[in-house]
Scaffold this active site. Structure first.
Site, PDB file in Angstrom:
ATOM      1  N   HIS A  89      -9.653   2.283  -0.312  1.00 25.41           N
ATOM      2  CA  HIS A  89      -8.214   2.114  -0.252  1.00 25.41           C
ATOM      3  C   HIS A  89      -7.743   1.550  -1.592  1.00 25.41           C
ATOM      4  O   HIS A  89      -8.035   0.415  -1.932  1.00 25.41           O
ATOM      5  CB  HIS A  89      -7.844   1.167   0.890  1.00 25.41           C
ATOM      6  CG  HIS A  89      -6.369   1.037   1.111  1.00 25.41           C
ATOM      7  ND1 HIS A  89      -5.443   1.761   0.374  1.00 25.41           N
ATOM      8  CD2 HIS A  89      -5.652   0.275   1.967  1.00 25.41           C
ATOM      9  CE1 HIS A  89      -4.226   1.442   0.790  1.00 25.41           C
ATOM     10  NE2 HIS A  89      -4.329   0.552   1.749  1.00 25.41           N
ATOM     11  N   HIS A 125      -2.900   8.119   6.065  1.00 30.58           N
ATOM     12  CA  HIS A 125      -3.174   6.854   5.375  1.00 30.58           C
ATOM     13  C   HIS A 125      -4.590   6.418   5.759  1.00 30.58           C
ATOM     14  O   HIS A 125      -5.362   6.029   4.912  1.00 30.58           O
ATOM     15  CB  HIS A 125      -2.129   5.815   5.772  1.00 30.58           C
ATOM     16  CG  HIS A 125      -2.184   4.560   4.968  1.00 30.58           C
ATOM     17  ND1 HIS A 125      -2.120   4.565   3.584  1.00 30.58           N
ATOM     18  CD2 HIS A 125      -2.291   3.250   5.328  1.00 30.58           C
ATOM     19  CE1 HIS A 125      -2.194   3.311   3.144  1.00 30.58           C
ATOM     20  NE2 HIS A 125      -2.304   2.499   4.183  1.00 30.58           N
ATOM     21  N   CYS A 131       0.800  -1.227   0.000  1.00 26.31           N
ATOM     22  CA  CYS A 131       0.000   0.000   0.000  1.00 26.31           C
ATOM     23  C   CYS A 131       0.835   1.280   0.000  1.00 26.31           C
ATOM     24  O   CYS A 131       0.282   2.369  -0.038  1.00 26.31           O
ATOM     25  CB  CYS A 131      -0.952  -0.027   1.186  1.00 26.31           C
ATOM     26  SG  CYS A 131      -1.803  -1.604   1.275  1.00 26.31           S
TER      27      CYS A 131
END
Lengths: 398, 354
Positions: A329, A294, A161
């Site tokens: 995400h 994040h 990620c």
């Protein structure tokens, strides 16, 4: 580094818009792109929500003018759309005029096609053209080809990620060191059964809208996106009198060295990454005006990241928000998507709200910015934290 | 700008290369379409439980990185930079086939967790508790060189002192199967020493983990100095000579400096033309070395070539099994490595005796 590395172009396609302008309009209008999944036939479709891009593969192929025998994965399709926008935005007409590299990022690669034709490949030859498109570098090669980047530095980063954030970081370092005059950086990932089921087994997918930094957060929504920036050297910017959108001012990467998928409870890696980035930027924590967190809305991430923010910023926590409630995400693309949003925040002096937030977390007293806020912004910090303990921070400035 | 040295190697390949005291003294030959690695005793390095949980690629990489650090006498490093073309294939295949066979039901997270491309880098960091910079490059045949360039940049600028880099890819049954179907793997078994004469399409696939500690310090264990590395996504055959000359010029060297050229020929009649141009042209009078007959082809196999070049410089010897021609080389000072895969993703690496 005084000013930092210049950003001269941006491109993006995500669940909240097909270009930079559409993304910005959605951000300021609080339009979420989270819905039930429509393009992948998964048994989990009623149990999850995702940030899906409206176009079908066929529509994207048509937009790009690809021949019917192309072997593009959806990842590659999205990547080319966003990278082309970035080049156009930077006003680049002849890409070979200056030494231009490409650093892209993906975690899914061509998995969408591999999972679709897994047994079909063995039976018939019809879809075997996609086999060589499986590896993670393939979408990058296709972007290079479509942009006309030849005989140059072209590579791909895959650190889960944090991938696109790392691509931006590496690109900035290549410009700073004089290895390249210009570089296209960013990342892309499409939705796939592989990732849906993977995150499902980890039990971190929310069955409703994701709620970053909320006490009752239930996990993340997966999303798909691609986002790219064009970075250019000061010499090139001066020579061509280029308009600079913002600067990559600092960057830091560190490893949590704690667990393959979970973040350490106190956010050691994230703390190190933020500290490194501040050091490279020659800034102090108090100089940061806004943190694009994040904030995936998993129990583990938000606690770990929140604690890291407190460790770095102490009593002087800047406004922070996660934009994952808008886009979901987007995995390897997330750092790119949020880099674009950070630049938009700087350009428009606006902090995007952390949507869906209701209840503060009991572990600490910090709470995200929940309303759209107009305020003078000079420096934005963006975090990307991933599997393998990979933690990355980018700092953008005006 | 600081100098960059190769101070330790850990090489797990289709040959018995994990013992740094030997240099291809025992050659294992194959007559197949795919070759496996010669395994070290993993449990000498990793506890039994941990070794059982790790897929082969992770295991190979953890041991190779261990060997490389041991040789350089390092307990830890400042950064870990990994290259892998295909990532953790065994776990990816395991998760994907279960997902499809059981219609998305009854899945467990283990193989998903270990399927990400940066599993190896993360596992090494975890093992040695390294919280430093940790990147993974996944760009086909320049995955390893991307890692090398990144490390060289940081070391030469004095940002770090010791960096672990490596290339790793593992054989996995489904991927091998489908690469046979599209002819990327040769249709027939090919013997080790007739690879370049096969005159057929495709390559003999392989696997391996080749890790190195790079350092700004020249020490007794040093193999070679890394002068430069460049990757190019495309190069036309017509422009290959020019690209090499300009790479050498960027690194203050010229063709006449080169004592040995290490080439990535894989016996694929469709793409070996790039190498043949050099062996028959510019480098006809230079000592030529090849290695993919010993290692097989995989995305990060050029890291085996990197080891070979460094080892040649350190030992000042060239095993006869890797010689492509016979030229006198009394003193070996400069080695150029060149690799490409299927005509794309070319890399040049320049090593010097230290």
């Amino acid at each position: 580094m005084e000013k930092g590395v210049a950003i001269t172009g941006m491109g993006i396609i995500s669940a909240i818009g097909n270009n930079v302008e559409e993304n910005y309009n959605s951000l300021i209008s609080c339009n979420k792109g989270i819905s039930r999944i429509s393009k992948i036939d998964t048994i989990h479709k009623d149990a999850i929500m995702v940030g899906e891009i409206n176009f079908t593969n066929q529509e994207l192929e048509e937009q790009l003018g690809l021949s019917p025998d192309n072997n593009y994965s959806r990842t590659a399709l999205l990547g080319v759309v966003a990278a082309k926008q970035a080049i156009e935005d930077a006003g680049i007409i002849d890409i070979s005029e200056h030494k231009t590299g490409l650093i892209s990022a993906t975690s899914v690669g061509g998995m969408d096609m591999t999972e679709k034709f897994y047994y079909d490949y063995l039976e018939t030859s019809e879809h075997r053209k996609y086999i060589k498109g499986h590896h993670a570098g393939d979408s990058t090669q296709k972007i290079a080809e479509e942009l006309g980047i030849q005989e140059s530095l072209v590579t791909t980063i895959s650190t889960a990620c944090s991938s696109a954030a790392n691509a931006i970081m590496y690109g900035a370092r290549l410009i700073k060191s004089g290895k390249l005059d210009r570089v296209v950086v960013g990342g892309m990932d499409c939705l796939s059964k592989f990732t849906i089921n993977g995150f499902k087994t980890l039990m971190i997918l929310s069955d409703t809208h994701n709620t970053p930094f909320d006490e009752n957060r239930k996990g993340l929504n997966l999303g798909e996106a691609a986002a790219f920036l064009v970075l250019e050297s000061d010499v090139l910017v001066a020579k061509e009198n280029k308009k600079v959108l913002a600067y990559v001012k600092g960057y830091g990467n560190a490893n949590d060295a704690f667990h393959q998928t979970a973040s350490s409870e106190n956010g050691d890696g994230a703390t190190l990454a933020m500290e490194k980035a501040l050091k490279v930027a020659n800034l102090q924590a108090k100089d940061i005006d806004y943190i694009n967190a994040h904030g995936t809305a998993t129990g583990n991430n938000d606690l770990s990241e929140g604690r890291a923010i407190i460790r770095v910023f102490k009593d002087n926590i800047p406004n922070f928000s996660s934009t994952k409630p808008y886009t979901g995400h987007t995995l390897a693309a997330a750092g790119g998507v949020e880099a674009v949003y950070s630049v938009l925040a700087l350009q428009n002096n606006v902090i995007f709200p952390n949507l869906n937030f209701k209840t503060p977390m009991k572990e600490f007293s910090i709470t995200p910015q929940t309303e759209l806020k107009q305020t003078e912004l000079n420096t934005v910090l963006s975090n990307s934290l991933g599997f393998g303990g990979n933690c990355s921070t980018l700092i953008f400035s005006k | 700008m600081k100098k960059v040295f190769v101070n330790g190697c850990g090489v797990i390949s289709a040959q018995k290369t994990f013992d740094n005291d030997t240099f291809l003294e025992e050659i294992t030959t194959y007559n197949d379409r795919v070759m496996p690695v010669v395994n070290p005793v993993y449990k000498d390095f990793i506890s039994g439980g941990a070794a059982r949980r790790m897929a082969k690629g992770v295991k190979m990489a953890v041991v190779a990185s261990n060997l490389a650090m041991q040789e350089a006498q390092l307990e830890s490093v400042d950064a870990i930079i990994t290259g892998t073309g295909m990532g953790c294939l065994l776990d990816s295949e395991k998760f994907l086939s279960k997902l499809i066979d059981n219609n998305e039901q009854f899945l467990t997270p283990t193989s998903f967790i270990q399927s990400t491309h940066n599993t190896v880098g993360g596992q090494i960091a975890l093992g040695i508790q390294c919280t430093g910079y940790n990147f993974t490059y996944v760009h086909s045949s320049v995955s390893f060189e991307s890692a090398l360039l990144d490390a060289q940049l940081q070391l030469s600028l004095g940002e770090e002192e010791n960096i672990l880099i490596g290339g790793v890819d593992e054989n996995a049954p489904y991927t091998i199967n489908i690469h046979k179907l599209i002819g990327f793997i040769k249709a027939e078994n090919t013997e080790t020493f007739s690879l370049l004469q096969s005159n057929t399409s495709g390559a003999i696939f392989g696997e391996g983990a080749n890790f190195f500690t790079l350092s700004t310090k020249n020490q007794e264990s040093s193999y070679a100095e890394v002068i430069g590395v460049e990757t190019l996504n495309t190069v036309s055959k017509e422009n290959l000579d020019n690209a090499i000359v300009s790479f050498l010029k960027d690194n203050n060297s010229s063709l006449s400096d080169l004592d040995v050229i290490v080439l990535g020929n894989n016996g694929d009649v469709d793409f070996d033309g790039y190498y043949n141009l050099l062996t028959e042209g510019t480098f006809a009078e230079t000592q030529q070395v090849y290695y993919k007959h010993l290692s097989g082809e995989f995305n990060t196999v050029s890291s085996f070539g990197f080891w070979l070049g460094a080892k040649i410089l350190k030992t000042q010897s060239i095993p006869k099994e890797v010689k492509l021609n016979q030229k006198q080389t009394s003193s070996i000072k400069t080695v150029l490595l060149y690799n490409q895969y299927r005509g794309e993703n070319h890399s040049f690496t320049l090593l010097k005796k230290c």
